[in-house]
Design an enzyme around this catalytic site. Structure first.
Site, PDB file in Angstrom:
ATOM      1  N   ASP A  49       0.832  -1.194   0.000  1.00 27.56           N
ATOM      2  CA  ASP A  49       0.000   0.000   0.000  1.00 27.56           C
ATOM      3  C   ASP A  49       0.869   1.247   0.000  1.00 27.56           C
ATOM      4  O   ASP A  49       0.580   2.229  -0.670  1.00 27.56           O
ATOM      5  CB  ASP A  49      -0.908   0.024   1.228  1.00 27.56           C
ATOM      6  N   TYR A  52       2.195   1.908  -3.348  1.00 25.36           N
ATOM      7  CA  TYR A  52       1.102   2.385  -4.199  1.00 25.36           C
ATOM      8  C   TYR A  52       0.832   3.865  -3.944  1.00 25.36           C
ATOM      9  O   TYR A  52       0.741   4.669  -4.864  1.00 25.36           O
ATOM     10  CB  TYR A  52      -0.145   1.566  -3.904  1.00 25.36           C
ATOM     11  N   ASP A  53       0.731   4.193  -2.672  1.00 25.47           N
ATOM     12  CA  ASP A  53       0.459   5.586  -2.319  1.00 25.47           C
ATOM     13  C   ASP A  53       1.558   6.499  -2.833  1.00 25.47           C
ATOM     14  O   ASP A  53       1.305   7.590  -3.315  1.00 25.47           O
ATOM     15  CB  ASP A  53       0.338   5.739  -0.807  1.00 25.47           C
ATOM     16  N   SER A  98     -12.269   7.581  -2.769  1.00 23.29           N
ATOM     17  CA  SER A  98     -11.044   7.178  -2.127  1.00 23.29           C
ATOM     18  C   SER A  98     -10.572   8.365  -1.288  1.00 23.29           C
ATOM     19  O   SER A  98     -11.241   9.389  -1.260  1.00 23.29           O
ATOM     20  CB  SER A  98     -10.114   6.814  -3.273  1.00 23.29           C
ATOM     21  N   LEU A  99      -9.455   8.246  -0.622  1.00 21.69           N
ATOM     22  CA  LEU A  99      -8.959   9.354   0.199  1.00 21.69           C
ATOM     23  C   LEU A  99      -7.614   9.825  -0.316  1.00 21.69           C
ATOM     24  O   LEU A  99      -6.799   9.014  -0.763  1.00 21.69           O
ATOM     25  CB  LEU A  99      -8.779   8.891   1.650  1.00 21.69           C
ATOM     26  N   GLU A 132      -9.544   8.749  13.054  1.00 19.01           N
ATOM     27  CA  GLU A 132      -9.980   7.355  13.179  1.00 19.01           C
ATOM     28  C   GLU A 132      -8.924   6.463  12.552  1.00 19.01           C
ATOM     29  O   GLU A 132      -8.314   6.853  11.559  1.00 19.01           O
ATOM     30  CB  GLU A 132     -11.279   7.087  12.395  1.00 19.01           C
ATOM     31  N   LYS A 134      -7.305   3.937  10.079  1.00 19.12           N
ATOM     32  CA  LYS A 134      -7.654   3.571   8.708  1.00 19.12           C
ATOM     33  C   LYS A 134      -7.579   2.055   8.628  1.00 19.12           C
ATOM     34  O   LYS A 134      -6.507   1.458   8.699  1.00 19.12           O
ATOM     35  CB  LYS A 134      -6.679   4.216   7.729  1.00 19.12           C
ATOM     36  N   ASP A 136      -7.524  -1.604   7.244  1.00 20.45           N
ATOM     37  CA  ASP A 136      -7.010  -2.164   6.004  1.00 20.45           C
ATOM     38  C   ASP A 136      -7.866  -3.355   5.582  1.00 20.45           C
ATOM     39  O   ASP A 136      -7.526  -4.506   5.821  1.00 20.45           O
ATOM     40  CB  ASP A 136      -5.552  -2.587   6.202  1.00 20.45           C
ATOM     41  N   ARG A 155     -16.969  -1.351  -3.463  1.00 21.86           N
ATOM     42  CA  ARG A 155     -16.736  -0.062  -4.088  1.00 21.86           C
ATOM     43  C   ARG A 155     -16.646  -0.164  -5.611  1.00 21.86           C
ATOM     44  O   ARG A 155     -17.103   0.720  -6.324  1.00 21.86           O
ATOM     45  CB  ARG A 155     -15.442   0.556  -3.553  1.00 21.86           C
ATOM     46  N   GLU A 190     -15.835  -0.565   6.520  1.00 24.93           N
ATOM     47  CA  GLU A 190     -14.794  -1.487   6.055  1.00 24.93           C
ATOM     48  C   GLU A 190     -15.049  -2.897   6.557  1.00 24.93           C
ATOM     49  O   GLU A 190     -15.287  -3.110   7.747  1.00 24.93           O
ATOM     50  CB  GLU A 190     -13.441  -0.979   6.603  1.00 24.93           C
ATOM     51  N   TYR A 242     -18.006   3.797   9.194  1.00 27.26           N
ATOM     52  CA  TYR A 242     -17.326   5.083   9.385  1.00 27.26           C
ATOM     53  C   TYR A 242     -17.833   6.195   8.466  1.00 27.26           C
ATOM     54  O   TYR A 242     -17.358   7.309   8.512  1.00 27.26           O
ATOM     55  CB  TYR A 242     -15.804   4.934   9.220  1.00 27.26           C
ATOM     56  N   LYS A 330      -0.830   8.005   6.270  1.00 27.68           N
ATOM     57  CA  LYS A 330      -0.399   6.617   6.182  1.00 27.68           C
ATOM     58  C   LYS A 330       0.822   6.337   7.055  1.00 27.68           C
ATOM     59  O   LYS A 330       1.660   7.211   7.273  1.00 27.68           O
ATOM     60  CB  LYS A 330      -0.055   6.273   4.727  1.00 27.68           C
ATOM     61  N   CYS A 435      15.385  -7.126 -28.835  1.00 30.78           N
ATOM     62  CA  CYS A 435      14.183  -7.598 -28.158  1.00 30.78           C
ATOM     63  C   CYS A 435      14.314  -9.090 -27.875  1.00 30.78           C
ATOM     64  O   CYS A 435      14.577  -9.869 -28.791  1.00 30.78           O
ATOM     65  CB  CYS A 435      12.966  -7.322 -29.039  1.00 30.78           C
ATOM     66  N   CYS A 438      11.545 -10.980 -30.175  1.00 28.93           N
ATOM     67  CA  CYS A 438      11.516 -11.074 -31.647  1.00 28.93           C
ATOM     68  C   CYS A 438      12.876 -10.801 -32.268  1.00 28.93           C
ATOM     69  O   CYS A 438      13.037 -10.924 -33.481  1.00 28.93           O
ATOM     70  CB  CYS A 438      10.482 -10.109 -32.227  1.00 28.93           C
ATOM     71  N   CYS A 453      11.463  -2.118 -28.260  1.00 30.98           N
ATOM     72  CA  CYS A 453      11.603  -3.033 -29.386  1.00 30.98           C
ATOM     73  C   CYS A 453      11.067  -2.327 -30.628  1.00 30.98           C
ATOM     74  O   CYS A 453       9.993  -1.736 -30.601  1.00 30.98           O
ATOM     75  CB  CYS A 453      10.801  -4.291 -29.098  1.00 30.98           C
ATOM     76  N   CYS A 459       6.643  -8.198 -33.737  1.00 32.57           N
ATOM     77  CA  CYS A 459       7.081  -8.688 -32.417  1.00 32.57           C
ATOM     78  C   CYS A 459       5.917  -9.422 -31.746  1.00 32.57           C
ATOM     79  O   CYS A 459       4.887  -8.823 -31.452  1.00 32.57           O
ATOM     80  CB  CYS A 459       7.550  -7.537 -31.542  1.00 32.57           C
TER      81      CYS A 459
HETATM   82  S1  IVH Z   1     -13.653   7.516   4.929  1.00 34.22           S
HETATM   83  C1  IVH Z   1     -15.220   9.771   1.174  1.00 34.22           C
HETATM   84  N1  IVH Z   1     -12.682   6.316   7.023  1.00 34.22           N
HETATM   85  O1  IVH Z   1      -9.709   3.802   3.004  1.00 34.22           O
HETATM   86  C2  IVH Z   1     -14.272   9.012   1.968  1.00 34.22           C
HETATM   87  N2  IVH Z   1     -12.190   5.383   4.890  1.00 34.22           N
HETATM   88  O2  IVH Z   1      -7.995   5.019   1.013  1.00 34.22           O
HETATM   89  C3  IVH Z   1     -14.836   7.799   2.588  1.00 34.22           C
HETATM   90  N3  IVH Z   1     -10.883   3.336   4.979  1.00 34.22           N
HETATM   91  O3  IVH Z   1     -12.051   3.776   0.408  1.00 34.22           O
HETATM   92  C4  IVH Z   1     -13.840   6.975   3.287  1.00 34.22           C
HETATM   93  N4  IVH Z   1     -10.717   3.217   7.161  1.00 34.22           N
HETATM   94  O4  IVH Z   1     -12.042   1.811   2.104  1.00 34.22           O
HETATM   95  C5  IVH Z   1     -12.761   6.311   5.689  1.00 34.22           C
HETATM   96  N5  IVH Z   1     -11.938   5.322   8.971  1.00 34.22           N
HETATM   97  C6  IVH Z   1     -12.020   5.334   7.656  1.00 34.22           C
HETATM   98  C7  IVH Z   1     -11.418   4.324   6.867  1.00 34.22           C
HETATM   99  C8  IVH Z   1     -11.521   4.400   5.492  1.00 34.22           C
HETATM  100  C9  IVH Z   1     -10.415   2.634   6.028  1.00 34.22           C
HETATM  101  C10 IVH Z   1     -10.680   2.977   3.583  1.00 34.22           C
HETATM  102  C11 IVH Z   1     -11.889   3.072   2.695  1.00 34.22           C
HETATM  103  C12 IVH Z   1     -11.498   4.066   1.646  1.00 34.22           C
HETATM  104  C13 IVH Z   1     -10.018   3.947   1.653  1.00 34.22           C
HETATM  105  C14 IVH Z   1      -9.359   5.169   1.063  1.00 34.22           C
END
Ligand code: IVH
Length: 714
Positions: A49, A52-53, A98-99, A132, A134, A136, A155, A190, A242, A330, A435, A438, A453, A459
């Site tokens: 994660d 990714y972030d 997403s956040l 709060e 987060k 996973d 989602r 979640e 949440y 994060k 390549c 090919c 290539c 190819c």
């Molecule tokens: S709020 C509009 N609160 O994190 C925003 N998300 O990276 C609504 N997640 O898609 C999300 N804990 O799946 C919120 N306390 C929390 C969370 C939370 C985990 C997840 C959720 C979201 C993702 C974004």
């Protein structure tokens, strides 16, 4: 220079030249897309994660600095992946977003500053946030009509998710009946698995000789996304509420009170949630939660801060995929050392040679990693694209001990190498100049960090990847013809699919071949019939999908949509591309004048469309299909959609930034000055020359209240 500062993927965004930035954006788009697919589509993340972030964040930083280089397929415009097959689809009435992410303390203070600026709040004004954990897991939206659970949806891509209602009903934390709830209530939260339950589940799998899940998140996702609810029932899943989607009556006036209301209705809300009165308190709470992380009994990957006042949340609203009023802070990336067993070269759809590290499997942050990206030849050699050393010039060799990290979430990366443990026999890696698939020359153009290539259609690797792209979900999306089948058909000499047109001649060729396909491994009479029908169903295709399906470099879904909307029909598009070969002519000018089409995209599409062999192959496809004309962009039914608006004078109920964002969210274009193209002027007190000019031009003018009434805000 420090060890990481010169690494191309780590170089400060401020140091990038436009060419380097464009190359970085291309790399990031590919990496993020791959990660999205692995994470959302297959429940099997390939990078952490944190990694990714980091990718997403870097992408945004580069786009912010070079707005013109923003790609048509920019990952910043997408959330997650499209829903998987097998589940009915549910369209979310309120998008599931997403956040945005914060990593450093400074990101948190800037979050607060941004919000104050947007709302026009002075630094001394009181502004509280909830903090709060987060969780996973994976997010789920539960819809209650008159207090009864009527649907549960994942989602998905944020707009359309998978219907997992039967499965959600088996989760004890999810009430099926609510007392005293609003008539319509969508509760979001979640789904996750506790560590103890995860360990027991994997132990049971091991007893049966089955492969367990890599981590609790995958176990939760795999268990919820089961076609058989009995399987879900046997898996111990939990749920924290949440957030919410559609509600017929507001739950409360603050985030904190809304959570209390959800708890009173029977949901479990996270007990670690607390109220903070500003960034200092938020950061202190972050450290407390981080210290507790190992003893919570479930995985969390950060802390989410949300503006407590729901009235302010509403005013702050959303960017394209994330709310302005919340952010995820994060926890830092995780690292591990392992041995590099081999370096493989993969050839992509556009010919790029990508080195992949094959690693002795190692667990990094809960995921078993056996592959990592090595980016490009410079990265392996220990230098950046300008030749400056990275890792203090240490190169990477097969046999080395390497440090792997997952700092965002796509493909893991290699950060460093331990020269002291290098085997004496280890040789410097020689990047191929041909390549591996090919044998064509693989060349590196000036300013490109990637070797490509030159084989084009000859190819096989490029051809196969192109075909896989052609049949993929966002392109032709042919049921029963996925990546695996494409590989089989590609290698088949009796009934080959070597280019897109071959897909549409398959049935006729099979008939000529005495209908042998049904006797093939993995096929039977029914599945062959189904496949032919699925192909027949796609013989008609909208223009934008077709353009995207061609897999032209730099032309993603957004770019394809722009081209389709502009040219309308295939014939108009094809003729315009032929004419655009003349870079000083009107067709080229017309192409590059499309909002969102830059010269990189334009050059790529014109080159592909006019390259003889490529075009012949495309024409063969066109002769097999019917291309539906583009109906233009679908704009919402808002009265300002598609209109050009100018704001002037003082606005009293919102800042200019807020007004602009609100108008744009409704599909309007906001301009800085009044012209004949202006549709509407919103004038507050003190409006001067712009109001005069609008009056002269006969342009409709509203005051702030009139504007709010027009967009349905009172
Ligand atoms: S709020 C509009 N609160 O994190 C925003 N998300 O990276 C609504 N997640 O898609 C999300 N804990 O799946 C919120 N306390 C929390 C969370 C939370 C985990 C997840 C959720 C979201 C993702 C974004």
């Amino acid at each position: 220079m420090s060890a990481t500062a010169a690494d191309p993927a780590k170089r400060p965004v401020e140091d990038l030249s436009p060419d380097e930035a464009a190359a970085e954006l291309a790399r990031l788009a590919t990496a993020i897309e791959a990660a999205n697919l692995a994470y959302h589509g297959k429940d099997a993340p390939e990078i952490s994660d944190a990694a990714y972030d980091a990718l997403k964040l870097r992408n945004i930083a580069i786009e912010t600095r070079f707005p013109d280089l923003k790609r048509p397929d920019s990952p910043s415009e997408k959330v997650g992946a499209s829903p998987a097959e097998g589940f009915a689809q549910v369209r979310h009435t309120v998008r599931m977003l997403s956040l945005g992410n914060a990593f450093a303390d400074q990101d948190v203070t800037e979050f607060d500053t941004r919000i104050r600026r947007y709302l026009g709040l002075p630094p001394e004004a009181h502004l509280a946030y909830t903090a709060e954990p987060k969780i996973d897991g994976l997010s789920l939206s539960l819809r209650y009509d008159d207090g009864r659970l009527v649907s549960a949806a994942t989602r998905g891509d944020g707009e359309v998710g998978e219907n997992v209602t039967a499965n959600a009903r088996t989760i004890t934390d999810i009430p099926t009946r609510l007392e005293g709830a609003p008539d319509v209530l969508e509760v979001r939260g979640e789904v996750y698995m506790r560590h103890a339950d995860f360990a027991a589940l994997n132990a049971r799998a091991a007893e049966k000789g089955e492969k367990g899940f890599a981590n609790p998140r995958n176990a939760a996702a795999g268990s919820l996304r089961q076609l058989d609810p009995q399987v879900t029932r046997s898996r111990p899943l939990c749920f924290f509420a949440y957030a919410w989607g559609e509600v017929s009556d507001p739950l409360a006036e603050t985030q904190e009170a809304a959570l209390a209301r959800l708890a009173a209705l029977g949901f479990t809300v996270n007990p670690e949630t607390s109220l903070c009165d500003g960034p200092a308190a938020m950061l202190a709470r972050y450290r407390e939660i981080e210290a507790k992380r190992a003893t919570l009994g479930y995985d969390i990957d950060g802390v989410v801060y949300k503006v407590n006042d729901l009235g302010l949340q509403r005013r702050l609203g959303f960017r394209s995929t994330t709310p302005r009023w919340a952010i995820a802070h994060k926890f830092p990336a995780e690292l591990a050392w392992t041995r590099l067993e081999a370096i493989d070269i993969q050839v992509g759809r556009t010919g790029a040679l990508s080195p992949v590290a094959r690693l002795q499997p190692v667990t990094v942050g809960g995921v078993v990693v056996s592959n990592a990206t090595l980016h490009n030849e410079d990265y392996i050699a220990g230098r950046d694209s300008t030749g400056a050393p990275i890792r203090e010039g240490r190169d990477i060799r097969v046999g080395d001990w390497v440090q792997v990290y997952r700092a965002g979430d796509v493909i893991p990366k290699i950060r460093d190498v331990d020269i002291a443990r290098r085997p004496e026999t280890a040789e410097p890696y020689r990047f191929p100049d041909h390549c591996p698939e090919c044998g064509s020359a693989a060349i590196r153009e000036a300013g490109d960090s990637v070797r490509r290539c030159t084989g084009g259609l000859i190819c096989p690797a490029q051809a196969v990847e192109k075909l896989k792209h052609f049949v993929s979900r966002a392109a032709f999306d042919i049921d029963g013809l996925g990546a695996k089948q494409i590989e089989l058909f590609f290698a088949d000499d009796a009934l080959p699919i070597r280019e897109p047109a071959d897909i549409f001649t398959l049935e006729a060729r099979d008939a000529a071949n005495l209908a042998k396909l049904k006797n093939r491994d993995g096929f039977g009479e029914t599945s062959v019939k189904k496949l032919f029908q699925a192909i027949e169903d796609k013989r008609e295709i909208p223009l934008r999908r077709l353009i995207f399906a061609l897999g032209i470099r730099h032309v993603g879904e957004t770019g394809s949509a722009l081209l389709a909307a502009h040219y309308g029909t295939w014939d108009a598009f094809a003729e315009a591309m032929d004419a655009a070969r003349d870079l000083s002519g009107p067709a080229w000018e017309d192409l590059t004048a499309i909002d969102g089409v830059g010269t990189v995209l334009a050059t790529s599409v014109v080159t592909t469309m006019t390259q003889e062999a490529e075009r012949a192959s495309i024409d063969r496809l066109i002769s097999q299909i019917t291309v539906l004309p583009d109906e233009g962009r679908t704009v919402g039914d808002s009265p300002v959609a598609g209109k050009t608006i100018v704001f002037t004078g003082t606005l009293e109920k919102m800042t200019r930034a807020e007004a602009k964002a609100r108008a744009e969210a409704l599909g309007a274009k906001v301009a800085g000055s009044v012209s004949a193209k202006t549709d509407l002027l919103v004038a507050g007190p003190g409006a001067g020359s712009k109001a005069t000019k609008a009056a002269e031009l006969g342009i409709a003018t509203l005051d702030e209240d009139g504007w709010l009434a027009l967009i349905g805000e009172t």
